[in-house]
Design a protein around this motif. Structure first.
Motif, PDB file in Angstrom:
ATOM      1  N   LYS A 161       0.364  -6.458  -0.802  1.00 35.58           N
ATOM      2  CA  LYS A 161       1.796  -6.649  -0.583  1.00 35.58           C
ATOM      3  C   LYS A 161       2.563  -5.645  -1.430  1.00 35.58           C
ATOM      4  CE  LYS A 161       1.397 -10.522   1.819  1.00 35.58           C
ATOM      5  NZ  LYS A 161       1.946 -10.755   3.129  1.00 35.58           N
ATOM      6  N   ILE A 199       5.843  -5.333  -3.667  1.00 35.78           N
ATOM      7  CA  ILE A 199       6.889  -6.135  -4.298  1.00 35.78           C
ATOM      8  C   ILE A 199       7.960  -5.205  -4.838  1.00 35.78           C
ATOM      9  CG2 ILE A 199       5.474  -8.149  -4.853  1.00 35.78           C
ATOM     10  CD1 ILE A 199       6.216  -6.510  -7.833  1.00 35.78           C
ATOM     11  N   VAL A 233       0.639  -5.128  -4.795  1.00 36.47           N
ATOM     12  CA  VAL A 233       0.047  -6.276  -5.477  1.00 36.47           C
ATOM     13  C   VAL A 233      -0.962  -6.947  -4.558  1.00 36.47           C
ATOM     14  CG1 VAL A 233       0.575  -8.509  -6.553  1.00 36.47           C
ATOM     15  CG2 VAL A 233       2.185  -6.606  -6.785  1.00 36.47           C
ATOM     16  N   VAL A 270       0.432 -12.425  -5.950  1.00 34.69           N
ATOM     17  CA  VAL A 270       1.853 -12.504  -5.624  1.00 34.69           C
ATOM     18  C   VAL A 270       2.457 -13.833  -6.080  1.00 34.69           C
ATOM     19  CG1 VAL A 270       3.530 -12.571  -3.736  1.00 34.69           C
ATOM     20  CG2 VAL A 270       1.725 -10.842  -3.744  1.00 34.69           C
ATOM     21  N   VAL A 315       9.071  -9.647  -1.623  1.00 34.96           N
ATOM     22  CA  VAL A 315       7.732  -9.208  -1.227  1.00 34.96           C
ATOM     23  C   VAL A 315       7.796  -8.748   0.226  1.00 34.96           C
ATOM     24  CG1 VAL A 315       6.966 -11.536  -0.580  1.00 34.96           C
ATOM     25  CG2 VAL A 315       5.287  -9.818  -1.173  1.00 34.96           C
TER      26      VAL A 315
END
Length: 103
Positions: A2, A4, A65, A70, A94
């Motif tokens: 992901k 962020i 991440v 997360v 995110v």
């Protein structure tokens, strides 16, 4: 994986780095930026001592991440925000990553 994005006032830089470390995010990028708030819509009576355009020394972080980290990062930042007596908080978002060349 992901992506962020974290934004906050510059005074929270050390706390953000602490939260990233707790969430096992060891690689990230950050940059000082100017935060902007347009208060021209507010009534003048409630905005005595400031101008209509407020600029704040801010910071933005970007990091890829692992999915499993997360929630830990969100939890730590939300707990920090809950203890703040100021109006400012750490903001986190995110984003899904469609494709990457990261290993």
């Amino acid at each position: 994986m992901k992506l962020i994005i974290i934004t906050a006032i510059r005074e929270f830089e050390a706390e953000i780095k602490k939260q990233l470390k707790k969430a096992e995010v060891t690689t990230f990028s950050f940059k000082n930026v100017s935060g902007f708030l347009d208060t021209s819509e507010n009534a003048l009576e409630t905005n005595w001592f400031s101008s209509e355009m407020n600029i704040t020394e801010s910071i933005v972080f970007f990091a890829f991440v692992k999915i499993e980290n997360v929630d830990r990062l969100f939890k730590g930042i939300n707990e920090f925000n809950a203890t703040q007596e100021t109006l400012s908080n750490i903001h986190i978002a995110v984003l899904n990553v469609e494709q990457t060349n990261l290993n």
